[in-house]
Design a protein around this motif. Structure first.
Motif, PDB file in Angstrom:
ATOM      1  N   LEU A   6      79.027  55.069  65.487  1.00  0.00           N
ATOM      2  CA  LEU A   6      78.175  54.721  66.616  1.00  0.00           C
ATOM      3  C   LEU A   6      78.035  55.919  67.540  1.00  0.00           C
ATOM      4  N   ASP A   7      76.807  56.202  67.965  1.00  0.00           N
ATOM      5  CA  ASP A   7      76.565  57.279  68.911  1.00  0.00           C
ATOM      6  C   ASP A   7      77.419  57.053  70.166  1.00  0.00           C
ATOM      7  N   PRO A   8      78.079  58.085  70.661  1.00  0.00           N
ATOM      8  CA  PRO A   8      78.962  57.928  71.824  1.00  0.00           C
ATOM      9  C   PRO A   8      78.266  57.367  73.066  1.00  0.00           C
ATOM     10  N   ARG A   9      76.981  57.659  73.234  1.00  0.00           N
ATOM     11  CA  ARG A   9      76.251  57.121  74.393  1.00  0.00           C
ATOM     12  C   ARG A   9      76.029  55.629  74.252  1.00  0.00           C
ATOM     13  N   LEU A  10      75.746  55.158  73.029  1.00  0.00           N
ATOM     14  CA  LEU A  10      75.627  53.715  72.821  1.00  0.00           C
ATOM     15  C   LEU A  10      76.975  53.041  73.035  1.00  0.00           C
ATOM     16  N   SER A  11      78.013  53.684  72.574  1.00  0.00           N
ATOM     17  CA  SER A  11      79.360  53.142  72.767  1.00  0.00           C
ATOM     18  C   SER A  11      79.698  53.040  74.256  1.00  0.00           C
ATOM     19  N   TRP A  33      68.825  43.324  83.870  1.00  0.00           N
ATOM     20  CA  TRP A  33      68.016  42.671  82.848  1.00  0.00           C
ATOM     21  C   TRP A  33      68.935  42.174  81.746  1.00  0.00           C
ATOM     22  N   PRO A  34      68.679  40.994  81.196  1.00  0.00           N
ATOM     23  CA  PRO A  34      69.376  40.600  79.961  1.00  0.00           C
ATOM     24  C   PRO A  34      68.880  41.527  78.852  1.00  0.00           C
ATOM     25  N   TRP A  35      69.733  42.445  78.400  1.00  0.00           N
ATOM     26  CA  TRP A  35      69.301  43.572  77.576  1.00  0.00           C
ATOM     27  C   TRP A  35      70.265  43.723  76.409  1.00  0.00           C
ATOM     28  N   LEU A  36      69.766  43.421  75.219  1.00  0.00           N
ATOM     29  CA  LEU A  36      70.569  43.518  74.006  1.00  0.00           C
ATOM     30  C   LEU A  36      70.100  44.708  73.163  1.00  0.00           C
ATOM     31  N   ILE A  37      71.007  45.224  72.365  1.00  0.00           N
ATOM     32  CA  ILE A  37      70.716  46.365  71.494  1.00  0.00           C
ATOM     33  C   ILE A  37      71.203  46.028  70.088  1.00  0.00           C
ATOM     34  N   LEU A  38      70.339  46.229  69.111  1.00  0.00           N
ATOM     35  CA  LEU A  38      70.724  46.115  67.703  1.00  0.00           C
ATOM     36  C   LEU A  38      70.890  47.521  67.142  1.00  0.00           C
ATOM     37  N   VAL A  39      72.018  47.775  66.501  1.00  0.00           N
ATOM     38  CA  VAL A  39      72.259  49.087  65.894  1.00  0.00           C
ATOM     39  C   VAL A  39      72.551  48.881  64.410  1.00  0.00           C
ATOM     40  N   PRO A  40      71.579  49.208  63.545  1.00  0.00           N
ATOM     41  CA  PRO A  40      71.836  49.094  62.109  1.00  0.00           C
ATOM     42  C   PRO A  40      73.014  49.983  61.710  1.00  0.00           C
ATOM     43  N   GLN A  41      73.932  49.437  60.965  1.00  0.00           N
ATOM     44  CA  GLN A  41      75.137  50.176  60.577  1.00  0.00           C
ATOM     45  C   GLN A  41      74.888  50.981  59.304  1.00  0.00           C
ATOM     46  N   ARG A  42      74.029  51.940  59.437  1.00  0.00           N
ATOM     47  CA  ARG A  42      73.726  52.856  58.352  1.00  0.00           C
ATOM     48  C   ARG A  42      73.861  54.270  58.896  1.00  0.00           C
ATOM     49  N   PRO A  43      74.528  55.158  58.187  1.00  0.00           N
ATOM     50  CA  PRO A  43      74.729  56.518  58.695  1.00  0.00           C
ATOM     51  C   PRO A  43      73.451  57.347  58.656  1.00  0.00           C
ATOM     52  N   THR A  46      67.535  57.631  61.796  1.00  0.00           N
ATOM     53  CA  THR A  46      66.903  57.794  63.100  1.00  0.00           C
ATOM     54  C   THR A  46      65.605  57.004  63.245  1.00  0.00           C
ATOM     55  N   GLU A  47      65.004  56.635  62.143  1.00  0.00           N
ATOM     56  CA  GLU A  47      63.720  55.923  62.175  1.00  0.00           C
ATOM     57  C   GLU A  47      63.796  54.674  61.305  1.00  0.00           C
ATOM     58  N   ALA A  83      62.038  50.533  69.898  1.00  0.00           N
ATOM     59  CA  ALA A  83      62.936  51.460  69.214  1.00  0.00           C
ATOM     60  C   ALA A  83      62.421  52.857  69.538  1.00  0.00           C
ATOM     61  N   ILE A  84      62.845  53.378  70.672  1.00  0.00           N
ATOM     62  CA  ILE A  84      62.285  54.638  71.158  1.00  0.00           C
ATOM     63  C   ILE A  84      63.098  55.826  70.653  1.00  0.00           C
ATOM     64  N   GLY A  85      64.345  55.932  71.054  1.00  0.00           N
ATOM     65  CA  GLY A  85      65.241  56.937  70.509  1.00  0.00           C
ATOM     66  C   GLY A  85      64.947  58.376  70.851  1.00  0.00           C
ATOM     67  N   ASN A  86      64.314  58.650  71.982  1.00  0.00           N
ATOM     68  CA  ASN A  86      64.067  60.045  72.361  1.00  0.00           C
ATOM     69  C   ASN A  86      65.342  60.754  72.807  1.00  0.00           C
ATOM     70  N   ILE A  87      66.251  60.029  73.420  1.00  0.00           N
ATOM     71  CA  ILE A  87      67.510  60.617  73.887  1.00  0.00           C
ATOM     72  C   ILE A  87      68.621  60.317  72.890  1.00  0.00           C
ATOM     73  N   VAL A  88      68.816  59.044  72.570  1.00  0.00           N
ATOM     74  CA  VAL A  88      69.801  58.652  71.551  1.00  0.00           C
ATOM     75  C   VAL A  88      69.038  58.525  70.243  1.00  0.00           C
ATOM     76  N   ARG A  89      69.216  59.471  69.350  1.00  0.00           N
ATOM     77  CA  ARG A  89      68.426  59.524  68.113  1.00  0.00           C
ATOM     78  C   ARG A  89      68.839  58.476  67.096  1.00  0.00           C
ATOM     79  N   GLN A  90      70.088  58.032  67.126  1.00  0.00           N
ATOM     80  CA  GLN A  90      70.540  57.010  66.173  1.00  0.00           C
ATOM     81  C   GLN A  90      69.641  55.781  66.325  1.00  0.00           C
ATOM     82  N   LEU A  91      69.156  55.265  65.189  1.00  0.00           N
ATOM     83  CA  LEU A  91      68.266  54.113  65.245  1.00  0.00           C
ATOM     84  C   LEU A  91      68.949  52.952  65.955  1.00  0.00           C
TER      85      LEU A  91
END
Length: 134
Positions: A6-11, A33-43, A46-47, A83-91
């Motif tokens: 997991l990207d350290p910023r997401l963590s 905001w009620p704000w959820l994030i889905l992070v696919p667990q694939r190494p 980015t897209e 799914a923007i990812g300009n700063i945190v590139r991990q999808l």
């Protein structure tokens, strides 16, 4: 094969709620905001198009599942998915409940003000509601 990390910023900026079939479901540490994030667990992904076709379908399913649960739990006017990812590139996929009159309505949540920490009891109650709706 590379391990998923997991990207350290997401963590740092989110809290793990549960594991879905493909993704980690995480709560953004900002109570405005009620704000959820889905992070696919694939190494090294980015897209969305970098995912295998079956993973793309599963991510779409999980996104819709989480969006429906969030709308049901909050009664939001609108669910924003990005799914923007300009700063945190991990999808990762943002699923945000928006309601008229919330902070910065109808503008975007990104770059608006400072994050507000969840009260622990409020966070626990919200997480329980989301997990129940899933």
């Amino acid at each position: 094969m590379t391990a998923f990390d997991l990207d350290p910023r997401l963590s740092r900026d989110t809290t793990l709620l549960t594991f879905l079939g493909l993704s980690q479901l995480r709560l953004m540490n900002d109570r405005r905001w009620p704000w959820l994030i889905l992070v696919p667990q694939r190494p090294d992904i980015t897209e969305m198009f970098d995912l295998a076709p079956l993973d793309q379908a599963l991510l779409t399913f999980e996104t819709n599942l989480v969006a429906g649960a969030l709308k049901n739990a909050t009664g939001a006017t609108k669910i924003n998915i990005a799914a923007i990812g300009n700063i945190v590139r991990q999808l990762h996929v943002h699923v945000i409940a928006r309601s008229e009159g919330d902070a910065n309505w109808p503008g975007p949540v990104w770059g608006h003000g400072r994050a507000e920490a969840w009260d622990e009891d409020e966070r626990r109650t919200f997480v329980a509601r989301i997990l129940e709706k899933l």
